[in-house]
Design a protein around this motif. Structure first.
Motif, PDB file in Angstrom:
ATOM      1  N   ASP A 190      48.976  37.313  48.709  1.00 44.78           N
ATOM      2  CA  ASP A 190      49.224  38.424  49.675  1.00 44.78           C
ATOM      3  C   ASP A 190      50.695  38.782  49.675  1.00 44.78           C
ATOM      4  N   GLY A 191      51.492  38.817  48.334  1.00 46.06           N
ATOM      5  CA  GLY A 191      52.640  39.073  48.331  1.00 46.06           C
ATOM      6  C   GLY A 191      53.819  38.445  49.056  1.00 46.06           C
ATOM      7  N   ILE A 192      53.509  37.290  49.520  1.00 42.81           N
ATOM      8  CA  ILE A 192      54.351  36.382  50.341  1.00 42.81           C
ATOM      9  C   ILE A 192      54.955  35.403  49.103  1.00 42.81           C
ATOM     10  N   GLU A 193      56.073  35.362  48.438  1.00 46.51           N
ATOM     11  CA  GLU A 193      56.500  34.549  47.518  1.00 46.51           C
ATOM     12  C   GLU A 193      57.098  33.515  47.887  1.00 46.51           C
ATOM     13  N   ASN A 194      57.734  33.312  49.270  1.00 50.99           N
ATOM     14  CA  ASN A 194      58.188  32.191  49.479  1.00 50.99           C
ATOM     15  C   ASN A 194      56.987  31.258  49.827  1.00 50.99           C
ATOM     16  N   ASP A 195      55.984  31.142  50.112  1.00 53.20           N
ATOM     17  CA  ASP A 195      55.067  30.547  50.371  1.00 53.20           C
ATOM     18  C   ASP A 195      53.999  30.215  49.069  1.00 53.20           C
ATOM     19  N   ARG A 196      54.698  29.605  48.206  1.00 49.54           N
ATOM     20  CA  ARG A 196      54.118  29.448  46.877  1.00 49.54           C
ATOM     21  C   ARG A 196      53.826  28.099  46.415  1.00 49.54           C
ATOM     22  N   ILE A 197      52.832  27.851  45.051  1.00 49.62           N
ATOM     23  CA  ILE A 197      52.726  26.772  44.436  1.00 49.62           C
ATOM     24  C   ILE A 197      53.280  26.870  43.212  1.00 49.62           C
ATOM     25  N   ASP A 198      53.914  25.954  42.663  1.00 47.25           N
ATOM     26  CA  ASP A 198      54.474  25.830  41.216  1.00 47.25           C
ATOM     27  C   ASP A 198      53.308  25.792  40.208  1.00 47.25           C
ATOM     28  N   PHE A 199      53.373  26.608  39.126  1.00 42.79           N
ATOM     29  CA  PHE A 199      52.388  26.689  38.280  1.00 42.79           C
ATOM     30  C   PHE A 199      53.082  26.419  36.919  1.00 42.79           C
ATOM     31  N   THR A 200      53.298  25.133  36.526  1.00 42.64           N
ATOM     32  CA  THR A 200      54.212  24.436  35.715  1.00 42.64           C
ATOM     33  C   THR A 200      53.123  23.645  34.501  1.00 42.64           C
ATOM     34  N   ALA A 201      53.628  23.462  33.403  1.00 38.79           N
ATOM     35  CA  ALA A 201      53.126  22.795  32.399  1.00 38.79           C
ATOM     36  C   ALA A 201      52.094  21.683  33.178  1.00 38.79           C
ATOM     37  N   GLY A 202      50.818  21.525  32.748  1.00 37.86           N
ATOM     38  CA  GLY A 202      50.110  20.478  33.254  1.00 37.86           C
ATOM     39  C   GLY A 202      49.249  20.876  34.678  1.00 37.86           C
ATOM     40  N   THR A 203      49.641  21.908  35.265  1.00 40.46           N
ATOM     41  CA  THR A 203      49.078  22.306  36.481  1.00 40.46           C
ATOM     42  C   THR A 203      47.908  23.138  36.067  1.00 40.46           C
ATOM     43  N   LEU A 204      46.594  22.656  36.653  1.00 37.23           N
ATOM     44  CA  LEU A 204      45.305  23.301  36.726  1.00 37.23           C
ATOM     45  C   LEU A 204      44.912  23.427  37.990  1.00 37.23           C
ATOM     46  N   VAL A 205      44.510  24.991  37.898  1.00 37.95           N
ATOM     47  CA  VAL A 205      44.490  25.646  39.128  1.00 37.95           C
ATOM     48  C   VAL A 205      42.788  26.278  39.176  1.00 37.95           C
ATOM     49  N   ASN A 206      41.916  25.946  40.283  1.00 40.90           N
ATOM     50  CA  ASN A 206      40.632  26.486  40.111  1.00 40.90           C
ATOM     51  C   ASN A 206      40.496  27.530  40.981  1.00 40.90           C
ATOM     52  N   ILE A 207      39.706  28.775  40.753  1.00 39.51           N
ATOM     53  CA  ILE A 207      39.714  29.797  42.046  1.00 39.51           C
ATOM     54  C   ILE A 207      38.298  30.130  42.306  1.00 39.51           C
ATOM     55  N   GLY A 208      38.266  30.153  43.635  1.00 39.77           N
ATOM     56  CA  GLY A 208      36.804  30.462  43.998  1.00 39.77           C
ATOM     57  C   GLY A 208      36.934  31.031  45.494  1.00 39.77           C
ATOM     58  N   ILE A 209      35.913  31.217  46.287  1.00 38.55           N
ATOM     59  CA  ILE A 209      35.683  31.714  47.732  1.00 38.55           C
ATOM     60  C   ILE A 209      36.137  30.644  48.310  1.00 38.55           C
ATOM     61  N   SER A 210      36.920  30.900  49.512  1.00 44.81           N
ATOM     62  CA  SER A 210      37.257  29.673  50.475  1.00 44.81           C
ATOM     63  C   SER A 210      35.969  29.770  51.597  1.00 44.81           C
ATOM     64  N   LYS A 211      35.985  28.527  51.981  1.00 47.23           N
ATOM     65  CA  LYS A 211      34.905  28.385  53.054  1.00 47.23           C
ATOM     66  C   LYS A 211      35.572  29.034  54.232  1.00 47.23           C
ATOM     67  N   SER A 212      36.866  29.142  54.390  1.00 38.42           N
ATOM     68  CA  SER A 212      37.390  29.803  55.714  1.00 38.42           C
ATOM     69  C   SER A 212      37.008  31.232  55.653  1.00 38.42           C
ATOM     70  N   VAL A 213      36.934  31.810  56.654  1.00 34.77           N
ATOM     71  CA  VAL A 213      36.491  33.209  56.930  1.00 34.77           C
ATOM     72  C   VAL A 213      37.128  33.728  58.118  1.00 34.77           C
ATOM     73  N   GLY A 214      37.989  34.970  57.822  1.00 33.53           N
ATOM     74  CA  GLY A 214      38.525  35.469  58.748  1.00 33.53           C
ATOM     75  C   GLY A 214      37.590  36.562  59.782  1.00 33.53           C
ATOM     76  N   GLN A 215      38.139  36.563  61.192  1.00 30.28           N
ATOM     77  CA  GLN A 215      37.271  36.985  61.877  1.00 30.28           C
ATOM     78  C   GLN A 215      38.103  38.401  62.544  1.00 30.28           C
ATOM     79  N   LEU A 216      37.742  39.522  62.269  1.00 29.35           N
ATOM     80  CA  LEU A 216      38.432  40.787  62.758  1.00 29.35           C
ATOM     81  C   LEU A 216      37.717  41.470  63.635  1.00 29.35           C
ATOM     82  N   VAL A 217      38.124  41.499  64.699  1.00 27.66           N
ATOM     83  CA  VAL A 217      37.373  42.195  65.926  1.00 27.66           C
ATOM     84  C   VAL A 217      37.528  43.821  65.542  1.00 27.66           C
ATOM     85  N   VAL A 218      36.327  44.512  65.607  1.00 27.15           N
ATOM     86  CA  VAL A 218      36.416  46.046  65.032  1.00 27.15           C
ATOM     87  C   VAL A 218      35.474  46.645  66.260  1.00 27.15           C
TER      88      VAL A 218
END
Length: 307
Positions: free
Chosen positions: A279-307
């Motif tokens: 979300d464009g927040i570079e200060n809150d980041r994870i290093d992605f250096t050699a040996g780092t493996l990252v898995n991407i998927g849908i989170s179990k957390s769900v945002g709740q926006l009142v509309v």
């Protein structure tokens, strides 16, 4: 007289005028600097005035409803929200997105402080709506929209949520080297990074990627994708930025869907300078250096926006 004993958390961020004063020390110094560059200072002052007018009104309404806690955006990563908190966001769309990923199902009421200035895709309410919206929520009569988030999880035990999008790539203007796996496809790549978009983010960065690709290739983009996809979709889309073909890197795996049947994995081939942020927040980041493996998927957390 308070209506509820539930805590009301008001999330804000500094106005641009406040940020200028923080940078230059005083309002006078900030004004001098901008005028020296030929820019009007009046715009920043008027924007600040309008926001503070909205802020004062919102604070008054919230204090009359329950226990109020005002929270600056920079404290979101460390603030401990309670399960029964009600969160009110006063600001731009991006502040709503940044807030949602630090919650665990608490309802969010998003207020547009300047409807004539902000588009407010995620800001369905005006200041004058707040009292009625709060009452409806407390009586369980509100309509709440679910927002699915992306999640990046590394083999180092780190995890990061994204409401709009994840970026995986170089920390600066250089090339990222990694191996990407989507479903049963695998490829070594060199690019300026990979963007993974959620349904909420599909009308933002994702839309601009499609528009740019269509413009370069001179072809029409699927009207379905160009209009984005649902906020509660159980899938994501990944896009590789500026993939470079070489003797050791390919460009065949540059765009696609991420779902349970087609999980996405990336492994870094970079000695340093690799990052993952959301979300464009570079200060809150994870290093992605050699040996780092990252898995991407849908989170179990769900945002709740009142509309």
């Amino acid at each position: 007289m308070m209506i509820t004993d539930r805590k009301l958390i008001l999330v804000t961020r500094p106005t641009r005028l406040q940020e200028l004063i923080q940078r230059y020390g005083t309002k006078g110094q900030a004004e001098f600097y901008l005028k020296h560059l030929g820019e009007s200072f009046d715009y920043y002052q008027e924007e600040h005035r309008l926001f503070m007018q909205a802020y004062d009104s919102v604070v008054e309404k919230l204090k009359g409803t329950g226990r109020l806690q005002v929270l600056d955006r920079r404290f979101l990563p460390t603030y401990q929200f309670s399960d029964d908190d009600i969160v009110v966001v006063l600001g731009q769309d991006g502040l709503v997105a940044n807030t949602l990923k630090y919650l665990s199902g608490q309802p969010v009421i998003a207020i547009n402080p300047m409807p004539t200035t902000y588009d407010g895709i995620l800001l369905p309410f005006k200041v004058g709506d707040l009292t009625g919206v709060l009452k409806s929520l407390l009586l369980n009569r509100s309509t709440i929209k679910s927002i699915k988030m992306a999640q990046a999880t590394t083999n180092r035990g780190q995890s990061l949520l994204a409401v709009n999008d994840l970026f995986i790539g170089p920390a600066s203007h250089s090339s990222a080297r990694y191996e990407i796996v989507s479903g049963n496809q695998r490829e070594r790549q060199s690019s300026s990074g990979v963007i993974i978009s959620t349904g909420l983010g599909s009308t933002g960065w994702f839309k601009s990627i499609l528009a740019g690709a269509a413009g370069i290739a001179g072809v029409a983009v699927s009207s379905k994708l160009s209009q984005g996809f649902a906020w509660d979709s159980d899938f994501l889309y990944f896009s590789v930025r500026e993939p470079f073909p070489s003797k050791t890197t390919g460009t065949n795996l540059v765009f696609g869907k991420v779902d349970s049947a087609h999980p996405l994995t990336l492994q870094s081939n970079m000695a340093d300078n690799g990052v993952i942020f959301s979300d464009g927040i570079e200060n809150d980041r994870i290093d992605f250096t050699a040996g780092t493996l990252v898995n991407i998927g849908i989170s179990k957390s769900v945002g709740q926006l009142v509309v």
